[in-house]
Design an enzyme around this catalytic site. Structure first.
Site, short mmCIF file in Angstrom:
data_model
loop_
_atom_site.label_atom_id
_atom_site.label_comp_id
_atom_site.label_asym_id
_atom_site.label_seq_id
_atom_site.Cartn_x
_atom_site.Cartn_y
_atom_site.Cartn_z
N SER A 162 0.86 -1.18 0.00
CA SER A 162 0.00 0.00 0.00
C SER A 162 0.89 1.23 0.00
O SER A 162 2.06 1.15 0.42
CB SER A 162 -0.85 0.01 1.28
OG SER A 162 -1.38 1.30 1.51
N TYR A 175 -2.52 -0.92 10.35
CA TYR A 175 -2.45 -1.13 8.90
C TYR A 175 -1.11 -0.63 8.35
O TYR A 175 -0.43 -1.32 7.59
CB TYR A 175 -3.61 -0.38 8.24
CG TYR A 175 -3.76 -0.63 6.76
CD1 TYR A 175 -4.42 -1.76 6.28
CD2 TYR A 175 -3.22 0.26 5.83
CE1 TYR A 175 -4.55 -1.98 4.92
CE2 TYR A 175 -3.35 0.03 4.47
CZ TYR A 175 -4.02 -1.08 4.02
OH TYR A 175 -4.15 -1.31 2.67
C1 BGC Z 1 -6.19 1.57 1.97
C2 BGC Z 1 -7.35 2.41 1.48
C3 BGC Z 1 -6.91 3.85 1.24
C4 BGC Z 1 -5.64 3.90 0.44
C5 BGC Z 1 -5.09 5.31 0.32
C6 BGC Z 1 -5.07 1.71 1.00
O1 BGC Z 1 -4.00 0.87 1.33
O2 BGC Z 1 -6.61 0.23 2.13
O3 BGC Z 1 -8.40 2.39 2.43
O4 BGC Z 1 -7.93 4.55 0.55
O5 BGC Z 1 -4.65 3.06 0.97
O6 BGC Z 1 -5.03 5.96 1.57
#
Ligand code: BGC
Length: 277
Positions: A162, A175
């Site tokens: 991400s 996360y």
């Molecule tokens: C998340 C999303 C978010 C994006 C940008 C992703 O890894 O799961 O919820 O919109 O990152 O912030």
């Protein structure tokens, strides 16, 4: 269909004879990636956690279009279940060439309110899950070695990361920590197995419209705020990521090893600094 057969054909990538396992493929990015790999000719194992129905529906879409696919339920954070899903893949298709370790979830909370369960749940799926799946894939790729005529690599692993492997994210420390972990898991593993011609890379999506962020993307006001963070001026689509995964899974990217490909419309470019700083 997310990335249709024509679009895949235009990329001129063929994965015929190869077998891919995509985790968390019942919806969102995983489903789009599974469909794209299948459209390029790979046999696909569509892993899901709890949503058997959409996973089966995806399998039917793939087989109706002349492809090969099975659905396989497993919690990627559970060692035994991961072993079982890899065994199922081998039973069905005889080999494995591509792993897309995609399963991921969010359990958001302000830091002081975050429960240990919220922390553990996210780390278990997003980081331990990627470790368990990558380990099983490496073991299988080693058993197979390079199969001339099929792929220049002995196997390809794509970790779904991400933008939050580099962008700190208040209210989401579990996360962000899991994705930061994925970055060094991926690069350390890539370094360890590259000599065996196992290619390990990652994709770091930005805001891609899926169920994980629908609360933000589908709310006009919050979407407006989100767009301020995206220089390219649009929310991403699943196929933006699927195309990148297809390329990373193929010999077209044969010399790409230990890299994270950001698919984020420029989200990592600190857009707040455009008229500031
Ligand atoms: C998340 C999303 C978010 C994006 C940008 C992703 O890894 O799961 O919820 O919109 O990152 O912030």
């Amino acid at each position: 269909m997310n990335l249709n057969a024509k679009a895949v054909e235009a990329m001129d990538i063929k994965l015929n004879g190869q077998v891919a396992l995509v985790t968390g493929a019942s919806s969102g990015i995983g489903a789009g990636v599974a469909e794209a790999l299948a459209a390029a000719g790979a046999a696909v194992v569509v892993n899901y956690h709890s949503q058997a129905e959409p996973a089966q529906a995806l399998v039917h879409r793939i087989t109706d279009a002349g492809g090969r696919a099975i659905a396989a339920g497993a919690d990627v954070g559970d060692e035994g279940e991961v072993e079982r899903v890899f065994a199922q893949a081998l039973d069905a298709f005889g080999r494995l060439d591509i792993l897309v370790a995609n399963s991921g979830l969010q359990r958001d909370a302000a830091f002081a309110d975050m429960t240990l369960q919220q922390w553990n749940e996210v780390l278990q799926t997003n980081l331990t899950g990627q470790f368990l799946c990558a380990r099983a894939a490496v073991r299988q790729f080693r058993r197979q070695g390079v199969c001339e005529g099929l792929s220049r690599a002995a196997g390809k692993i794509i970790h779904m990361s991400s933008v939050h492997e580099v962008i700190p994210w208040a209210g989401h420390v579990n996360y962000a920590a899991s994705k930061g972990g994925v970055n060094l898991l991926m690069r350390s593993l890539a370094q360890e197995v590259a000599a065996e011609r196992i290619r390990v890379n990652a994709i770091a999506p930005g805001a891609i419209a899926t169920a994980i962020n629908s609360e933000v993307v589908d709310d006009p006001q919050r979407r407006e705020e989100l767009l301020k963070l995206i220089p390219y001026g649009r929310v991403g689509e699943v196929e933006d990521v699927a195309r990148a995964a297809l390329w990373l899974a193929s010999d077209a990217s044969d010399y790409v090893v230990g890299t994270t490909l950001f698919i984020d419309g420029g989200m990592c470019l600190y857009p707040a600094f455009r008229d500031n700083g």
